[in-house]
Write a protein that holds these residues in place. Structure first.
Motif, PDB file in Angstrom:
ATOM      1  N   GLU A  44      -4.767   5.082   4.851  1.00  0.00           N
ATOM      2  CA  GLU A  44      -3.908   6.535   4.307  1.00  0.00           C
ATOM      3  C   GLU A  44      -3.432   6.484   2.867  1.00  0.00           C
ATOM      4  OE1 GLU A  44      -4.409   9.331   5.627  1.00  0.00           O
ATOM      5  OE2 GLU A  44      -2.473   9.604   7.237  1.00  0.00           O
ATOM      6  N   ALA A  45      -2.980   5.519   2.597  1.00  0.00           N
ATOM      7  CA  ALA A  45      -2.361   5.239   1.211  1.00  0.00           C
ATOM      8  C   ALA A  45      -3.480   5.506   0.168  1.00  0.00           C
ATOM      9  CB  ALA A  45      -1.709   3.982   0.799  1.00  0.00           C
ATOM     10  N   ARG A  46      -4.770   5.120   0.630  1.00  0.00           N
ATOM     11  CA  ARG A  46      -5.822   5.253  -0.374  1.00  0.00           C
ATOM     12  C   ARG A  46      -6.048   6.629  -0.450  1.00  0.00           C
ATOM     13  NH1 ARG A  46      -9.475   8.038  -2.088  1.00  0.00           N
ATOM     14  NH2 ARG A  46     -10.278   8.196   0.106  1.00  0.00           N
ATOM     15  N   SER A  47      -5.818   7.328   0.563  1.00  0.00           N
ATOM     16  CA  SER A  47      -6.083   9.039   0.539  1.00  0.00           C
ATOM     17  C   SER A  47      -5.167   9.851  -0.570  1.00  0.00           C
ATOM     18  CB  SER A  47      -6.226   9.621   1.771  1.00  0.00           C
ATOM     19  OG  SER A  47      -4.864   9.701   2.158  1.00  0.00           O
ATOM     20  N   SER A  61       0.859  -1.159   0.267  1.00  0.00           N
ATOM     21  CA  SER A  61       0.112  -0.124  -0.179  1.00  0.00           C
ATOM     22  C   SER A  61       0.843   1.303   0.048  1.00  0.00           C
ATOM     23  CB  SER A  61      -0.892  -0.064   1.317  1.00  0.00           C
ATOM     24  OG  SER A  61      -1.738  -1.022   1.257  1.00  0.00           O
ATOM     25  N   TYR A  62       1.897   1.363   0.972  1.00  0.00           N
ATOM     26  CA  TYR A  62       2.842   2.414   1.083  1.00  0.00           C
ATOM     27  C   TYR A  62       3.687   2.672  -0.423  1.00  0.00           C
ATOM     28  CZ  TYR A  62       7.469   4.283   1.854  1.00  0.00           C
ATOM     29  OH  TYR A  62       8.677   5.081   1.674  1.00  0.00           O
ATOM     30  N   GLU A  63       4.016   1.389  -1.071  1.00  0.00           N
ATOM     31  CA  GLU A  63       4.835   1.687  -2.286  1.00  0.00           C
ATOM     32  C   GLU A  63       3.906   2.358  -3.383  1.00  0.00           C
ATOM     33  OE1 GLU A  63       6.621  -2.142  -2.682  1.00  0.00           O
ATOM     34  OE2 GLU A  63       8.309  -1.723  -1.633  1.00  0.00           O
ATOM     35  N   ALA A  64       2.743   1.665  -3.541  1.00  0.00           N
ATOM     36  CA  ALA A  64       1.608   2.230  -4.343  1.00  0.00           C
ATOM     37  C   ALA A  64       1.477   3.420  -4.228  1.00  0.00           C
ATOM     38  CB  ALA A  64       0.423   1.573  -4.374  1.00  0.00           C
ATOM     39  N   ALA A  65       1.163   4.057  -2.960  1.00  0.00           N
ATOM     40  CA  ALA A  65       0.956   5.493  -2.776  1.00  0.00           C
ATOM     41  C   ALA A  65       2.456   6.327  -3.009  1.00  0.00           C
ATOM     42  CB  ALA A  65       0.792   5.616  -1.138  1.00  0.00           C
ATOM     43  N   LEU A  66       3.387   5.817  -2.647  1.00  0.00           N
ATOM     44  CA  LEU A  66       4.843   6.497  -2.992  1.00  0.00           C
ATOM     45  C   LEU A  66       4.981   6.813  -4.425  1.00  0.00           C
ATOM     46  CD1 LEU A  66       7.493   7.728  -2.115  1.00  0.00           C
ATOM     47  CD2 LEU A  66       8.393   5.442  -2.118  1.00  0.00           C
ATOM     48  N   GLY A  67       4.802   5.847  -5.231  1.00  0.00           N
ATOM     49  CA  GLY A  67       4.829   5.672  -6.729  1.00  0.00           C
ATOM     50  C   GLY A  67       3.884   6.688  -7.010  1.00  0.00           C
ATOM     51  N   TYR A  68       2.785   6.646  -6.957  1.00  0.00           N
ATOM     52  CA  TYR A  68       1.621   7.569  -7.402  1.00  0.00           C
ATOM     53  C   TYR A  68       1.944   9.111  -6.962  1.00  0.00           C
ATOM     54  CZ  TYR A  68      -3.046   9.250  -8.408  1.00  0.00           C
ATOM     55  OH  TYR A  68      -4.208  10.011  -8.789  1.00  0.00           O
ATOM     56  N   ASP A  79      -7.388  -0.584  -9.994  1.00  0.00           N
ATOM     57  CA  ASP A  79      -6.095  -0.421 -10.649  1.00  0.00           C
ATOM     58  C   ASP A  79      -5.110  -0.083  -9.509  1.00  0.00           C
ATOM     59  OD1 ASP A  79      -7.247  -0.603 -13.388  1.00  0.00           O
ATOM     60  OD2 ASP A  79      -7.699   1.687 -13.251  1.00  0.00           O
ATOM     61  N   HIS A  80      -5.610   0.141  -8.300  1.00  0.00           N
ATOM     62  CA  HIS A  80      -4.726   0.317  -7.104  1.00  0.00           C
ATOM     63  C   HIS A  80      -4.763  -0.523  -6.149  1.00  0.00           C
ATOM     64  CE1 HIS A  80      -3.421   3.952  -9.497  1.00  0.00           C
ATOM     65  NE2 HIS A  80      -4.627   4.224  -9.738  1.00  0.00           N
ATOM     66  N   SER A  81      -3.954  -0.990  -5.328  1.00  0.00           N
ATOM     67  CA  SER A  81      -3.993  -2.147  -4.469  1.00  0.00           C
ATOM     68  C   SER A  81      -4.602  -1.669  -3.143  1.00  0.00           C
ATOM     69  CB  SER A  81      -2.785  -2.836  -4.016  1.00  0.00           C
ATOM     70  OG  SER A  81      -1.843  -1.869  -3.730  1.00  0.00           O
ATOM     71  N   PRO A  82      -4.198  -0.227  -2.372  1.00  0.00           N
ATOM     72  CA  PRO A  82      -4.558  -0.036  -1.209  1.00  0.00           C
ATOM     73  C   PRO A  82      -6.031  -0.256  -0.799  1.00  0.00           C
ATOM     74  CG  PRO A  82      -3.084   1.868  -1.787  1.00  0.00           C
ATOM     75  CD  PRO A  82      -3.540   0.939  -3.248  1.00  0.00           C
ATOM     76  N   LEU A  83      -6.907   0.150  -1.310  1.00  0.00           N
ATOM     77  CA  LEU A  83      -8.296  -0.246  -0.999  1.00  0.00           C
ATOM     78  C   LEU A  83      -8.660  -1.615  -0.718  1.00  0.00           C
ATOM     79  CD1 LEU A  83     -10.731   1.181   0.477  1.00  0.00           C
ATOM     80  CD2 LEU A  83     -11.746   1.550  -1.905  1.00  0.00           C
ATOM     81  N   ARG A  84      -8.278  -2.498  -1.743  1.00  0.00           N
ATOM     82  CA  ARG A  84      -8.377  -3.953  -1.884  1.00  0.00           C
ATOM     83  C   ARG A  84      -7.448  -4.516  -0.541  1.00  0.00           C
ATOM     84  NH1 ARG A  84      -4.707  -7.273  -3.431  1.00  0.00           N
ATOM     85  NH2 ARG A  84      -3.835  -5.807  -4.844  1.00  0.00           N
ATOM     86  N   HIS A  85      -6.400  -3.814  -0.320  1.00  0.00           N
ATOM     87  CA  HIS A  85      -5.727  -4.339   1.124  1.00  0.00           C
ATOM     88  C   HIS A  85      -6.469  -3.803   2.397  1.00  0.00           C
ATOM     89  CE1 HIS A  85      -2.166  -6.149  -0.624  1.00  0.00           C
ATOM     90  NE2 HIS A  85      -1.766  -4.949  -1.301  1.00  0.00           N
ATOM     91  N   ALA A  86      -6.761  -2.724   2.172  1.00  0.00           N
ATOM     92  CA  ALA A  86      -7.697  -2.283   3.472  1.00  0.00           C
ATOM     93  C   ALA A  86      -9.140  -3.128   3.409  1.00  0.00           C
ATOM     94  CB  ALA A  86      -8.222  -0.876   3.295  1.00  0.00           C
ATOM     95  N   ASN A  87      -9.898  -3.406   2.599  1.00  0.00           N
ATOM     96  CA  ASN A  87     -10.919  -4.375   2.764  1.00  0.00           C
ATOM     97  C   ASN A  87     -10.515  -5.762   3.349  1.00  0.00           C
ATOM     98  OD1 ASN A  87     -12.547  -2.423   1.793  1.00  0.00           O
ATOM     99  ND2 ASN A  87     -13.087  -3.224  -0.120  1.00  0.00           N
TER     100      ASN A  87
END
Length: 388
Positions: free
Chosen positions: A336-339, A260-267, A349-357
């Protein structure tokens, strides 16, 4: 995470060559096999059965167990594998956990030699799948109140009752079922398709969609005398398996958090707002730093528990602390990553909300926050507060 960027504490330096090689092997599998397909599997609510054989070949099924075709790897190596698999999806790590930490561990720890020889080699290879039937509709956090019963007869046992939230039950070849007998709670091996067993998948779900959870009913199921796990008596039997699964969760949750962090950082590094990348704003940097601090702390906690486990010194309350902290923090990180992803973050297309669920389920199973809080509360006060 590299030492120069996200591994600020250089935690990789605490790992040996074999541990790093194992981690990279599982990470490569996750990147090549799971990540390209997980959004589709999650959206379709499918667990691909063929993954079982692949994960067996990868050497992660019952990987902490010795003999009977099991890999015999260390606790730390198992933890690293769990972390990498859950970076792909909690549902995939859950398969490995149910198969290895629960079903296989129950047979390995409490089964007869014949039971071990019959089931474990093919389960380690992913040729056969097992499930672990403990939870009931009204007995989740309090398994001592289970109503499933096994009555001894002249020619074996008769099993009656209902279990719920049983992972893999609809594809299992063997069920490890816990029921009440005149001698207390005992474990039984129930072959798939036994007369009187009915399995219904629980759906639709908002979480763990690339995984399988079921309700299982046992209506006068007749079992042979040797269906019982001879070494398990009382709740010590299932609890010993649950602690193995909880230990894996301590690591796995950090995998979901890291992804999740890496997805947010890259974005944040590429998404422009008001003429500059999101990563260039103070509020975004604060979010990323807070995530990274908890990931590094949580990974260090997991590694410490792994070293204790390999030394034979890991205690249940320590596992509770790890599960309570790491899942709780991983869920915060995924949200937080989703935010940071904004509206785009609600898509697959992005993993954080899937991970959160998914982490909402991980937070619930193998002991809720409340249960692990009370385990720790009893340890530090000497007073049990589970009732009253």
């Amino acid at each position: 995470m590299s030492p120069s960027t996200s591994d600020v504490l250089d935690l990789d330096s605490l790992l040996g060559d074999d541990e790093l090689a194992l981690r990279e092997k599982v990470r490569d599998y996750t990147v090549q096999r799971i990540k390209p397909n997980i959004a589709r599997w999650y959206e379709s609510a499918v667990f691909p059965r063929e993954l079982a054989g692949e994960l067996g070949e990868l050497g992660v099924l019952g990987m902490h167990l010795e003999g009977y075709g099991c890999p015999g790897r260390t606790a730390v190596e198992y933890g690293l594998a769990a972390m990498e698999l859950e970076a792909g999806d909690s549902g995939i790590r859950t398969f490995v956990s149910v198969q290895g930490s629960l079903a296989m561990t129950a047979i390995h720890k409490w089964g007869s030699e014949e039971q071990k020889e019959q089931w474990l080699p093919r389960m380690a290879a992913g040729e056969l799948i097992g499930c672990f039937a403990l939870t009931e509709p009204t007995a989740g956090s309090d398994p001592s109140s289970m109503t499933t019963s096994a009555e001894e007869t002249r020619d074996g046992w008769v099993l009656n009752g209902t279990k719920r939230w049983i992972g893999l039950a609809s594809i299992a070849d063997v069920m490890v079922v816990w029921g009440r007998t005149t001698d207390g709670i005992r474990g039984f091996l129930v072959p798939a398709g036994a007369p009187g067993v009915s399995v219904k998948a629980i759906e639709p779900k908002l979480s763990m969609r690339a995984s399988i959870q079921c309700e299982v009913k046992f209506d006068g199921v007749r079992l042979a005398p040797d269906a019982i796990l001879p070494g398990a008596s009382g709740l010590r039997g299932p609890f010993s398996c649950l602690n193995e699964a909880r230990y894996g969760i301590v690591w796995g949750a950090m995998g979901a958090a890291r992804d999740s962090y890496e997805a947010a950082l890259g974005y944040a590094a590429t998404r422009l707002q008001f003429g500059r990348p999101l990563a260039g704003y103070q509020l975004t940097q604060e979010k990323l730093v807070n995530m990274l601090v908890e990931i590094q702390k949580g990974t260090m906690l997991a590694l410490h528990l792994g070293r204790l486990k390999d030394a034979g010194r890991l205690e249940p309350q320590q596992i509770s602390m790890g599960k309570l902290n790491n899942v709780r923090e991983a869920l915060k990180i995924a949200r937080e990553a989703r935010s940071i992803l904004g509206g785009n973050g609600i898509t697959l297309d992005h993993s954080p909300l899937r991970h959160a669920n998914n982490l909402e389920s991980v937070r619930t199973y193998e002991g809720t926050d409340e249960v692990h809080t009370l385990v720790l509360g009893q340890h530090i006060t000497g007073i049990g507060a589970f009732r009253g």
